[in-house]
Design an enzyme around this catalytic site. Structure first.
Site, PDB file in Angstrom:
ATOM      1  CG  HIS A  22     -13.947   2.763-141.622  1.00 23.51           C
ATOM      2  ND1 HIS A  22     -15.280   2.663-141.899  1.00 23.51           N
ATOM      3  CD2 HIS A  22     -13.812   4.001-141.108  1.00 23.51           C
ATOM      4  CE1 HIS A  22     -15.908   3.781-141.605  1.00 23.51           C
ATOM      5  NE2 HIS A  22     -15.038   4.610-141.114  1.00 23.51           N
ATOM      6  CD  GLU A  64       4.541   1.955-121.457  1.00 22.36           C
ATOM      7  OE1 GLU A  64       4.869   1.310-122.482  1.00 22.36           O
ATOM      8  OE2 GLU A  64       5.359   2.308-120.591  1.00 22.36           O
ATOM      9  CG  HIS A  94     -11.289   7.780-140.475  1.00 23.11           C
ATOM     10  ND1 HIS A  94     -11.910   8.420-141.546  1.00 23.11           N
ATOM     11  CD2 HIS A  94     -12.264   7.058-139.866  1.00 23.11           C
ATOM     12  CE1 HIS A  94     -13.198   8.095-141.578  1.00 23.11           C
ATOM     13  NE2 HIS A  94     -13.446   7.283-140.568  1.00 23.11           N
ATOM     14  CG  HIS A 151     -15.437   6.217-136.110  1.00 29.70           C
ATOM     15  ND1 HIS A 151     -14.564   5.191-136.409  1.00 29.70           N
ATOM     16  CD2 HIS A 151     -15.876   6.685-137.309  1.00 29.70           C
ATOM     17  CE1 HIS A 151     -14.484   5.048-137.720  1.00 29.70           C
ATOM     18  NE2 HIS A 151     -15.261   5.951-138.293  1.00 29.70           N
ATOM     19  CD  GLU A 171     -20.265   4.872-139.120  1.00 32.58           C
ATOM     20  OE1 GLU A 171     -21.051   3.957-138.835  1.00 32.58           O
ATOM     21  OE2 GLU A 171     -19.475   4.825-140.079  1.00 32.58           O
TER      22      GLU A 171
HETATM   23  P1  13P Z   1     -20.204  11.118-140.653  1.00 27.54           P
HETATM   24  O1  13P Z   1     -19.779  12.397-141.338  1.00 27.54           O
HETATM   25  O2  13P Z   1     -21.622  10.745-141.006  1.00 27.54           O
HETATM   26  O3  13P Z   1     -19.968  11.210-139.175  1.00 27.54           O
HETATM   27  O4  13P Z   1     -19.316   9.944-141.228  1.00 27.54           O
HETATM   28  C1  13P Z   1     -17.938   9.951-141.083  1.00 27.54           C
HETATM   29  C2  13P Z   1     -17.357   8.596-140.901  1.00 27.54           C
HETATM   30  O5  13P Z   1     -16.237   8.505-140.446  1.00 27.54           O
HETATM   31  C3  13P Z   1     -18.154   7.397-141.231  1.00 27.54           C
HETATM   32  O6  13P Z   1     -17.566   6.246-140.702  1.00 27.54           O
HETATM   33 ZN    ZN Z   2     -15.382   6.471-140.307  1.00 24.67          ZN
END
Ligand code: 13P
Ligand code: ZN
Length: 272
Positions: free
Chosen positions: A212, A171, A143, A141, A117
């Protein structure tokens, strides 16, 4: 001069990776993080850098990031093992003077490349560097379970998604008064998702990728973590509320505005 591994920003980065993982936000290699290193920090550590590696194409052009250095997680590297072996898990990459290529100057000693990314991270850094006068330095980023779960049931537009989250705790509007951008499921690591996310980052500090995860940007580790933590907690409340049959009451738009006014925050009224 000091070692990379002794630098404050480096240790904050590694600790943040570890913390996010401990919260269940980063299974396996899921998620990634990048930090635009200040000139002062670079001056302290650059004796350790090696410029022997080849330049690689970024895939996007980020002219305003020319000659900047980024600390970034490696593609396929597990957050869980990063603290134990940072030199094999993260790297420092230099952007060339055209803003189209990067070169690894430290880290990933057994090989590898920055996160898949990286184009999204760099385009987001580029947008935020401009908008915030260089104040934003971190892009993260992750998850997180509840936020992702909600993307399967909430309307896929910024206004409705933001309002559902803002409704959960006063908040929320205080921590992200500009709101949340949402994108549909798109190919991970693609230039398309990089461009679409960067477009949203012109308005928002937090963008949800449907089915995602979350992308967020901010000045430092605490503030980005704080935004994501707040979104995810609100999402968890909403998952429970939906599981109990849905909302019976909700705050009015006026009540949400009122709390922002109390803190002198310019809430994005177009989302109310
Ligand atoms: P990477 O291992 O390339 O960072 O990918 C993980 C991910 O969360 C892709 O969205
Ligand atoms: Zn990801």
């Amino acid at each position: 001069m000091s070692k990379v591994s002794d630098a404050k920003f480096f240790n904050e980065f590694i600790d943040m990776v570890d913390l996010c993982c401990s919260l269940g936000w980063n299974e396996r290699n899921g998620g990634n993080m990048s930090y635009r290193i200040s000139e002062e920090d670079i001056a302290q550590i650059k004796d350790e850098f090696s410029y022997d590696k080849d330049w690689a194409e970024i895939g996007v052009t980020v002219e305003n990031l020319a000659n900047e250095y980024f600390l970034v997680t490696g593609s396929g590297k597990y957050f869980r093992y990063t603290k134990a072996d940072p030199e094999n898990s993260v790297c420092i990459a230099l952007i060339d003077e055209t803003g189209t290529k990067y070169k690894i100057v430290w880290g990933l000693v057994s090989g590898g490349r920055p996160t898949s990314e990286f184009p999204t991270h760099l385009l987001n850094h580029s947008v935020k560097k401009d908008i915030t006068d260089g104040k934003h330095r971190l892009v993260m980023h992750v998850h997180p379970v509840n936020t992702i779960a909600l993307t399967f049931v909430l309307p896929q537009n910024d206004k409705d998604f933001t309002r559902e989250i803002w409704d959960m705790m006063p908040e929320c509007a205080v921590v992200f008064p500009r709101g949340i951008g949402i994108l549909p499921l798109m190919l991970t690591g693609s230039i398309d998702i990089a461009k679409a996310t960067a477009e949203k980052f012109k308005t928002y500090d937090v963008v949800v990728w449907s089915m995602h995860g979350i992308f967020s940007s901010g000045e430092d580790f605490k503030s980005v973590f704080g935004i994501i933590e707040t979104v995810e907690k609100a999402a968890e409340i909403l998952v429970k509320v939906i599981s109990m049959g849905g909302k019976k009451i909700r705050p009015t738009a006026e009540q949400i505005v009122e709390v922002c006014e109390e803190y002198n925050l310019d809430i994005n009224k177009s989302l109310l």
